[in-house]
Write a protein that holds these residues in place. Structure first.
Motif, PDB file in Angstrom:
ATOM      1  N   ARG A  65       0.962  -1.254   0.473  1.00 51.76           N
ATOM      2  CA  ARG A  65      -0.532  -0.037  -0.239  1.00 51.76           C
ATOM      3  C   ARG A  65       0.970   1.190   0.300  1.00 51.76           C
ATOM      4  O   ARG A  65       0.625   2.392  -0.147  1.00 51.76           O
ATOM      5  N   GLU A  66       2.575   1.409   0.528  1.00 53.15           N
ATOM      6  CA  GLU A  66       2.551   2.512   0.542  1.00 53.15           C
ATOM      7  C   GLU A  66       2.981   2.813  -0.469  1.00 53.15           C
ATOM      8  O   GLU A  66       3.180   3.881  -1.366  1.00 53.15           O
ATOM      9  N   LEU A  67       3.541   1.901  -1.428  1.00 51.82           N
ATOM     10  CA  LEU A  67       4.911   0.815  -2.292  1.00 51.82           C
ATOM     11  C   LEU A  67       3.271   2.090  -3.616  1.00 51.82           C
ATOM     12  O   LEU A  67       4.837   2.812  -4.040  1.00 51.82           O
ATOM     13  N   TYR A  68       1.978   2.154  -3.468  1.00 51.06           N
ATOM     14  CA  TYR A  68       1.562   2.223  -4.385  1.00 51.06           C
ATOM     15  C   TYR A  68       0.567   3.247  -4.255  1.00 51.06           C
ATOM     16  O   TYR A  68      -0.619   3.549  -4.908  1.00 51.06           O
ATOM     17  N   LYS A  69       1.499   4.106  -3.189  1.00 49.92           N
ATOM     18  CA  LYS A  69       0.240   4.974  -2.383  1.00 49.92           C
ATOM     19  C   LYS A  69      -0.516   6.084  -3.074  1.00 49.92           C
ATOM     20  O   LYS A  69      -0.930   6.718  -3.323  1.00 49.92           O
ATOM     21  N   ASP A  70       0.498   6.352  -4.955  1.00 50.05           N
ATOM     22  CA  ASP A  70       0.025   7.229  -5.800  1.00 50.05           C
ATOM     23  C   ASP A  70      -1.542   6.441  -7.137  1.00 50.05           C
ATOM     24  O   ASP A  70      -1.231   7.392  -7.710  1.00 50.05           O
ATOM     25  N   PHE A  71      -1.486   5.484  -6.286  1.00 49.67           N
ATOM     26  CA  PHE A  71      -2.479   4.912  -7.699  1.00 49.67           C
ATOM     27  C   PHE A  71      -4.168   4.749  -6.840  1.00 49.67           C
ATOM     28  O   PHE A  71      -4.006   4.655  -5.399  1.00 49.67           O
ATOM     29  N   ASN A  72      -4.764   3.721  -7.521  1.00 54.55           N
ATOM     30  CA  ASN A  72      -6.003   3.520  -7.317  1.00 54.55           C
ATOM     31  C   ASN A  72      -5.063   2.200  -6.762  1.00 54.55           C
ATOM     32  O   ASN A  72      -5.479   1.290  -7.147  1.00 54.55           O
ATOM     33  N   ILE A  73      -5.750   1.718  -5.520  1.00 51.49           N
ATOM     34  CA  ILE A  73      -6.139   0.675  -5.168  1.00 51.49           C
ATOM     35  C   ILE A  73      -7.650  -0.228  -4.051  1.00 51.49           C
ATOM     36  O   ILE A  73      -8.094   1.129  -3.653  1.00 51.49           O
ATOM     37  N   GLN A  74      -7.734  -1.267  -4.313  1.00 51.64           N
ATOM     38  CA  GLN A  74      -9.119  -1.505  -4.143  1.00 51.64           C
ATOM     39  C   GLN A  74      -8.830  -2.719  -3.696  1.00 51.64           C
ATOM     40  O   GLN A  74      -8.145  -3.407  -4.023  1.00 51.64           O
ATOM     41  N   ALA A  75      -9.221  -2.752  -2.091  1.00 54.11           N
ATOM     42  CA  ALA A  75      -8.886  -3.992  -1.305  1.00 54.11           C
ATOM     43  C   ALA A  75     -10.212  -5.115  -2.002  1.00 54.11           C
ATOM     44  O   ALA A  75     -11.326  -4.788  -2.794  1.00 54.11           O
ATOM     45  N   VAL A  76     -10.001  -6.469  -2.352  1.00 49.23           N
ATOM     46  CA  VAL A  76     -10.768  -7.742  -3.084  1.00 49.23           C
ATOM     47  C   VAL A  76     -10.491  -8.617  -1.569  1.00 49.23           C
ATOM     48  O   VAL A  76      -8.988  -8.478  -1.199  1.00 49.23           O
ATOM     49  N   SER A  77     -11.265  -9.691  -1.601  1.00 51.58           N
ATOM     50  CA  SER A  77     -10.587 -11.212  -1.132  1.00 51.58           C
ATOM     51  C   SER A  77     -11.425 -12.287  -1.997  1.00 51.58           C
ATOM     52  O   SER A  77     -12.208 -11.983  -2.919  1.00 51.58           O
ATOM     53  N   ARG A  78     -10.672 -13.263  -1.730  1.00 51.10           N
ATOM     54  CA  ARG A  78     -10.721 -14.744  -2.553  1.00 51.10           C
ATOM     55  C   ARG A  78     -10.880 -15.844  -1.105  1.00 51.10           C
ATOM     56  O   ARG A  78     -10.075 -15.843   0.162  1.00 51.10           O
ATOM     57  N   ARG A  79     -11.587 -17.158  -1.443  1.00 49.97           N
ATOM     58  CA  ARG A  79     -11.205 -18.003  -0.462  1.00 49.97           C
ATOM     59  C   ARG A  79      -9.862 -18.187  -0.778  1.00 49.97           C
ATOM     60  O   ARG A  79      -9.329 -18.865  -1.716  1.00 49.97           O
ATOM     61  N   ASN A  80      -9.382 -19.288   0.465  1.00 50.27           N
ATOM     62  CA  ASN A  80      -8.053 -19.522   0.650  1.00 50.27           C
ATOM     63  C   ASN A  80      -7.645 -20.736   0.087  1.00 50.27           C
ATOM     64  O   ASN A  80      -8.132 -22.028   0.736  1.00 50.27           O
ATOM     65  N   ASN A  81      -7.069 -21.585  -1.091  1.00 48.48           N
ATOM     66  CA  ASN A  81      -6.516 -22.646  -1.098  1.00 48.48           C
ATOM     67  C   ASN A  81      -6.026 -23.585  -0.790  1.00 48.48           C
ATOM     68  O   ASN A  81      -6.573 -24.782  -1.234  1.00 48.48           O
ATOM     69  N   LEU A  82      -5.005 -22.898   0.352  1.00 46.46           N
ATOM     70  CA  LEU A  82      -4.125 -23.876   1.020  1.00 46.46           C
ATOM     71  C   LEU A  82      -5.141 -23.840   2.542  1.00 46.46           C
ATOM     72  O   LEU A  82      -4.189 -24.796   3.557  1.00 46.46           O
ATOM     73  N   SER A  83      -6.086 -23.292   3.256  1.00 43.66           N
ATOM     74  CA  SER A  83      -6.270 -22.953   4.385  1.00 43.66           C
ATOM     75  C   SER A  83      -8.342 -22.485   4.532  1.00 43.66           C
ATOM     76  O   SER A  83      -7.987 -22.181   3.188  1.00 43.66           O
ATOM     77  N   GLY A 141     -10.876 -19.892   5.671  1.00 41.29           N
ATOM     78  CA  GLY A 141     -10.700 -18.148   6.210  1.00 41.29           C
ATOM     79  C   GLY A 141     -10.957 -18.116   4.048  1.00 41.29           C
ATOM     80  O   GLY A 141     -10.782 -18.874   3.052  1.00 41.29           O
ATOM     81  N   GLN A 142     -10.589 -16.339   4.578  1.00 41.31           N
ATOM     82  CA  GLN A 142     -10.805 -15.147   3.091  1.00 41.31           C
ATOM     83  C   GLN A 142      -8.771 -15.046   2.903  1.00 41.31           C
ATOM     84  O   GLN A 142      -8.402 -14.663   4.110  1.00 41.31           O
ATOM     85  N   PHE A 143      -8.571 -14.610   2.077  1.00 41.99           N
ATOM     86  CA  PHE A 143      -7.904 -14.163   1.878  1.00 41.99           C
ATOM     87  C   PHE A 143      -7.500 -12.828   0.893  1.00 41.99           C
ATOM     88  O   PHE A 143      -8.096 -12.548  -0.136  1.00 41.99           O
ATOM     89  N   LYS A 144      -6.588 -11.252   1.646  1.00 37.54           N
ATOM     90  CA  LYS A 144      -6.699 -10.321   1.395  1.00 37.54           C
ATOM     91  C   LYS A 144      -6.466  -9.879   0.268  1.00 37.54           C
ATOM     92  O   LYS A 144      -4.709 -10.374   0.568  1.00 37.54           O
ATOM     93  N   GLU A 145      -6.833  -9.144  -1.017  1.00 35.89           N
ATOM     94  CA  GLU A 145      -5.782  -8.976  -1.800  1.00 35.89           C
ATOM     95  C   GLU A 145      -6.176  -7.353  -2.195  1.00 35.89           C
ATOM     96  O   GLU A 145      -6.923  -6.929  -1.668  1.00 35.89           O
ATOM     97  N   VAL A 146      -5.215  -6.694  -3.213  1.00 43.49           N
ATOM     98  CA  VAL A 146      -5.979  -5.292  -3.625  1.00 43.49           C
ATOM     99  C   VAL A 146      -5.571  -5.713  -4.846  1.00 43.49           C
ATOM    100  O   VAL A 146      -5.009  -6.056  -6.226  1.00 43.49           O
ATOM    101  N   ILE A 147      -6.170  -5.311  -5.099  1.00 43.11           N
ATOM    102  CA  ILE A 147      -6.341  -4.797  -7.203  1.00 43.11           C
ATOM    103  C   ILE A 147      -6.129  -3.299  -7.025  1.00 43.11           C
ATOM    104  O   ILE A 147      -6.440  -2.129  -6.628  1.00 43.11           O
ATOM    105  N   ILE A 148      -4.252  -3.182  -8.014  1.00 35.74           N
ATOM    106  CA  ILE A 148      -3.721  -1.469  -8.069  1.00 35.74           C
ATOM    107  C   ILE A 148      -4.303  -1.731  -9.751  1.00 35.74           C
ATOM    108  O   ILE A 148      -3.478  -2.007 -10.289  1.00 35.74           O
ATOM    109  N   LYS A 149      -3.783   0.013 -10.278  1.00 36.36           N
ATOM    110  CA  LYS A 149      -4.338   0.580 -10.834  1.00 36.36           C
ATOM    111  C   LYS A 149      -4.190   2.038 -11.095  1.00 36.36           C
ATOM    112  O   LYS A 149      -3.898   2.783 -10.591  1.00 36.36           O
ATOM    113  N   ASN A 150      -3.381   2.301 -12.821  1.00 34.15           N
ATOM    114  CA  ASN A 150      -2.971   3.684 -12.890  1.00 34.15           C
ATOM    115  C   ASN A 150      -3.863   4.304 -13.631  1.00 34.15           C
ATOM    116  O   ASN A 150      -3.974   6.015 -14.769  1.00 34.15           O
ATOM    117  N   TYR A 151      -5.463   4.526 -13.228  1.00 35.00           N
ATOM    118  CA  TYR A 151      -6.303   5.052 -14.679  1.00 35.00           C
ATOM    119  C   TYR A 151      -7.913   5.068 -13.374  1.00 35.00           C
ATOM    120  O   TYR A 151      -7.845   3.777 -12.653  1.00 35.00           O
TER     121      TYR A 151
END
Length: 243
Positions: free
Chosen positions: A213-231, A233-243
């Motif tokens: 989040r700090e490295l890409y703070k100048d861009f559009n960051i969207q939080a998403v999650s998906r099912r954890n394949n190996l355990s 619960g949910q695995f938290k991820e981000v989608i980052i865009k420059n548009y």
């Protein structure tokens, strides 16, 4: 269409969310860290010109053999079984030179298919199918795709155009040891630097942590999650865009 091979960090579950964030119009689509290509295969065609790239030479060889030698590869794979002994034998063989591209592609495909979590290191001890029934569809899909084996910075600079969309799924921060190809802390900064200078657009998927989040703070960051394949619960991820 689903990917024909499981892969660490694969995006089969997140692909619909990723493609929903694609811009409306772009002339070329480039997957910089291709992996199992779940996002590529999620559509029959993302753009008129498409590129898939990966740093893993055995994975690149497999994709090329499916594209150019599908029938021969299928015949080679049919002799393999899901067994611990064969798994260990394949691991040793892949460390040695002297095999044809088709032989290496067959061994690598089986190794990934019957390993735990597609890690290529541990036998899964589970019922795993070594099917090649989908290879004809994969061959047709890859016939329209350029397959590359380049460093990510070199690839991005080569294919960057104002109408380009780069999808980047790098090794996640603090999980780099799970990948066979080295990706250092400096590489995270190097990727960020080359993306900042793009003429085109980019979409990056990452794990959700403070460093990212700090490295890409100048861009559009969207939080998403998906099912954890190996355990569980949910695995938290981000989608980052420059548009």
């Amino acid at each position: 269409m689903r990917s024909f091979i499981p892969w660490i960090g694969g995006k089969s579950l997140l692909a619909p969310k990723i493609t929903a964030e694609f811009p409306q119009n772009f002339g070329r689509y480039i997957e910089v860290f291709g992996g199992g290509a779940s996002v590529l295969f999620s559509s029959d065609k993302h753009a008129k010109f498409e590129v898939w790239n990966d740093a893993n030479g055995d994975l690149v060889n497999l994709f090329r053999c499916v594209k150019y030698h599908r029938g021969e590869l299928q015949r080679e794979i049919r002799y393999y079984l899901n067994s611990r002994e064969m798994f260990g034998d394949i691991r040793k063989r892949l460390e040695c030179p002297g095999f044809t591209d088709i032989q290496r592609a067959a061994m690598f495909y089986v190794l990934v298919r019957i390993s735990f979590g597609a890690n290529s290191r541990d036998f899964a001890s589970d019922i795993k199918q070594i099917s090649t029934d989908c290879f004809d569809r994969i061959e047709a899909r890859l016939s329209r795709v350029v397959i590359e084996h380049k460093d990510f910075e070199e690839l991005i600079r080569q294919y960057d155009r104002p109408d380009a969309l780069f999808y980047c799924d790098p090794p996640y921060h603090k999980t780099e040891e799970y990948y066979s190809e080295k990706f250092s802390e400096a590489d995270h900064y190097r990727l960020n630097s080359v993306l900042k200078a793009l003429k085109g657009r980019f979409l990056v998927s990452y794990n959700d942590d403070d460093f990212v989040r700090e490295l890409y703070k100048d861009f559009n960051i969207q939080a998403v999650s998906r099912r954890n394949n190996l355990s569980t619960g949910q695995f938290k991820e981000v989608i980052i865009k420059n548009y």
